[in-house]
Scaffold this active site. Sequence first.
Site, mmCIF file in Angstrom:
data_model
loop_
_atom_site.group_PDB
_atom_site.id
_atom_site.type_symbol
_atom_site.label_atom_id
_atom_site.label_comp_id
_atom_site.label_asym_id
_atom_site.label_seq_id
_atom_site.Cartn_x
_atom_site.Cartn_y
_atom_site.Cartn_z
ATOM 1 N N GLY A 238 -22.423 -41.037 -41.436
ATOM 2 C CA GLY A 238 -22.031 -40.184 -42.449
ATOM 3 C C GLY A 238 -20.837 -39.187 -42.296
ATOM 4 O O GLY A 238 -20.275 -38.168 -43.111
ATOM 5 N N GLU A 272 -24.287 -44.039 -35.955
ATOM 6 C CA GLU A 272 -24.308 -45.012 -36.934
ATOM 7 C C GLU A 272 -23.337 -44.831 -37.974
ATOM 8 O O GLU A 272 -23.480 -44.930 -39.173
ATOM 9 C CB GLU A 272 -25.787 -45.091 -37.666
ATOM 10 C CG GLU A 272 -26.982 -44.948 -36.675
ATOM 11 C CD GLU A 272 -28.070 -44.998 -37.552
ATOM 12 O OE1 GLU A 272 -28.123 -44.696 -38.856
ATOM 13 O OE2 GLU A 272 -29.212 -44.894 -37.005
ATOM 14 N N CYS A 342 -14.841 -56.041 -69.286
ATOM 15 C CA CYS A 342 -15.209 -55.681 -70.590
ATOM 16 C C CYS A 342 -16.095 -54.309 -70.782
ATOM 17 O O CYS A 342 -17.191 -54.416 -71.092
ATOM 18 C CB CYS A 342 -15.793 -56.615 -71.446
ATOM 19 S SG CYS A 342 -14.764 -58.193 -71.543
HETATM 20 N N1 LLP Z 1 -27.072 -45.062 -41.173
HETATM 21 C C1 LLP Z 1 -27.741 -45.304 -42.341
HETATM 22 C C2 LLP Z 1 -29.324 -45.249 -41.961
HETATM 23 C C3 LLP Z 1 -27.270 -45.265 -43.485
HETATM 24 O O1 LLP Z 1 -27.916 -45.350 -44.795
HETATM 25 C C4 LLP Z 1 -25.850 -45.331 -43.729
HETATM 26 C C5 LLP Z 1 -25.195 -45.258 -44.922
HETATM 27 C C6 LLP Z 1 -24.863 -45.265 -42.541
HETATM 28 C C7 LLP Z 1 -25.662 -45.220 -41.163
HETATM 29 C C8 LLP Z 1 -23.403 -45.055 -42.532
HETATM 30 O O2 LLP Z 1 -23.188 -43.842 -43.211
HETATM 31 P P1 LLP Z 1 -21.615 -43.685 -43.306
HETATM 32 O O3 LLP Z 1 -21.352 -43.496 -41.952
HETATM 33 O O4 LLP Z 1 -20.785 -45.035 -43.795
HETATM 34 O O5 LLP Z 1 -21.239 -42.710 -44.127
HETATM 35 N N2 LLP Z 1 -21.714 -46.838 -50.995
HETATM 36 C C9 LLP Z 1 -21.547 -45.638 -50.812
HETATM 37 C C10 LLP Z 1 -21.978 -44.892 -49.169
HETATM 38 C C11 LLP Z 1 -23.575 -45.488 -49.067
HETATM 39 C C12 LLP Z 1 -24.059 -45.041 -47.632
HETATM 40 C C13 LLP Z 1 -25.351 -45.470 -47.269
HETATM 41 N N3 LLP Z 1 -25.776 -45.422 -46.290
HETATM 42 C C14 LLP Z 1 -19.944 -45.231 -50.968
HETATM 43 O O6 LLP Z 1 -19.416 -46.251 -51.347
HETATM 44 O O7 LLP Z 1 -19.730 -43.943 -50.737
#
Ligand code: LLP
Length: 418
Positions: A238, A272, A342
């Site tokens: 996150g 993560e 489209c």
């Molecule tokens: N761990 C879990 C359990 C998750 O669900 C996620 C992301 C992460 C780690 C990694 O999060 P990050 O470090 O990448 O923020 N498609 C969306 C983002 C969806 C994130 C879903 N879960 C976008 O393009 O902004």
Amino acid sequence: MTFHYQDSYLHAEQVSLQHIASAHGTPSFVYSRYLIEAAFDQLDRAFANRPHQICYAVKANSNLAILGILARCGAGFDIVSGGELARVVAAGCDPRRIIFSGVGKQVWEIDQALTAGIGCFNVESRSELDKLAERAAAHGTIAPVSIRVNPDVDPGTHPYISTGLKENKFGVNAVEALALYRLAADHPSLEVIGLDCHIGSQISDIQPFEDALLRLLPLVDQLTREHISLEHLDLGGGLGVTYQNEAALDPVAYAQMVDKHLGDRELTIMLEPGRSLVANAGILLTRVITIKENENRHFAVADAAMNDLIRPALYQSWQDVKPISEVATVKPQHFDIVGPICETGDFLAKSRELSLTEGDLIAIFSSGAYGFVMSSNYNSRPRAAEILVDGDQAVVIRERESLSDLWRGETTLPPEGD
Ligand code: LLP
């Protein structure tokens, strides 16, 4: 060594993007190995004074070469599907460094992960815990378990990507978690090793992470009192990045906050991160096909579209657009950068002041995370190539799909009988 202009052309490391477009065509995702490694190192160094393990969230960018780069940096992997597990294994990474997140693990995926011998299952419900125990017993093995706690904090991010509120589908509350830990601790086929949470994505502020940690620690201490000892505390991903003018989450401040609250608890910190390791290490390289004007609105129709990069359409996200050549040949105007699909929702950027003519190349920045992985074949458009730049070398790490790839696995109707 970032994306930078040199001799009037935008470069990835030492390779001109103009050169990449002529050699490999457009649209193409272009990644910088250096920037991925630098992002990993920055986070890794921030947590250096605690035992820690960074488990890269594969969902952000699952190309085998990218996984390989991160494995060599020392990353483990956070996966959410059997497909991601297969990718990590295909990339040659150690399955013991895999943690398996996700609210809907299927039996075949649990079996696959048990057989591979992954490091930890992040369990999100009673039903999943029971299934895991049953499958581990059937395999004659002991499954390593962490319970995903939903700390009910608002990460202040886009609603689609916030996951740590009690009304979201993710994790269980602290009371239920304690009950699950007691069950797991007593089960011969389960071994409790951790506790995890993930509150959402693209979070720029330390506060929600601190709020989450403070809600988890009483549970950690309660478990210790019950002699259910944890090896690790997984704080999820996150970490926010800069797309436009948001502050990127500062890894050092984050690590200091964690350090302060953990005190002398002997826990390995797991993280993560997905986006923060790869988002700004990649661009989407695309060529302007057509310039047109409707009712005083200027459109640059590019050969990349929402099927290649869906973030602007899906989350109204802002990603920077820069021309590949710095030399302006026409006077700048405000353009909507759109694709050929489209749908009016098919845009990559809106109202950007650029000097553009047909045939020009442009880069959509911050496309390394949730770019290619979210792409599709909508409108029967072959998916883009992926290219990795390492110093003065550019290597294709995923070929552009061909037209016949579009119907791979499909069948035509048999000839009609008479
Ligand atoms: N761990 C879990 C359990 C998750 O669900 C996620 C992301 C992460 C780690 C990694 O999060 P990050 O470090 O990448 O923020 N498609 C969306 C983002 C969806 C994130 C879903 N879960 C976008 O393009 O902004």
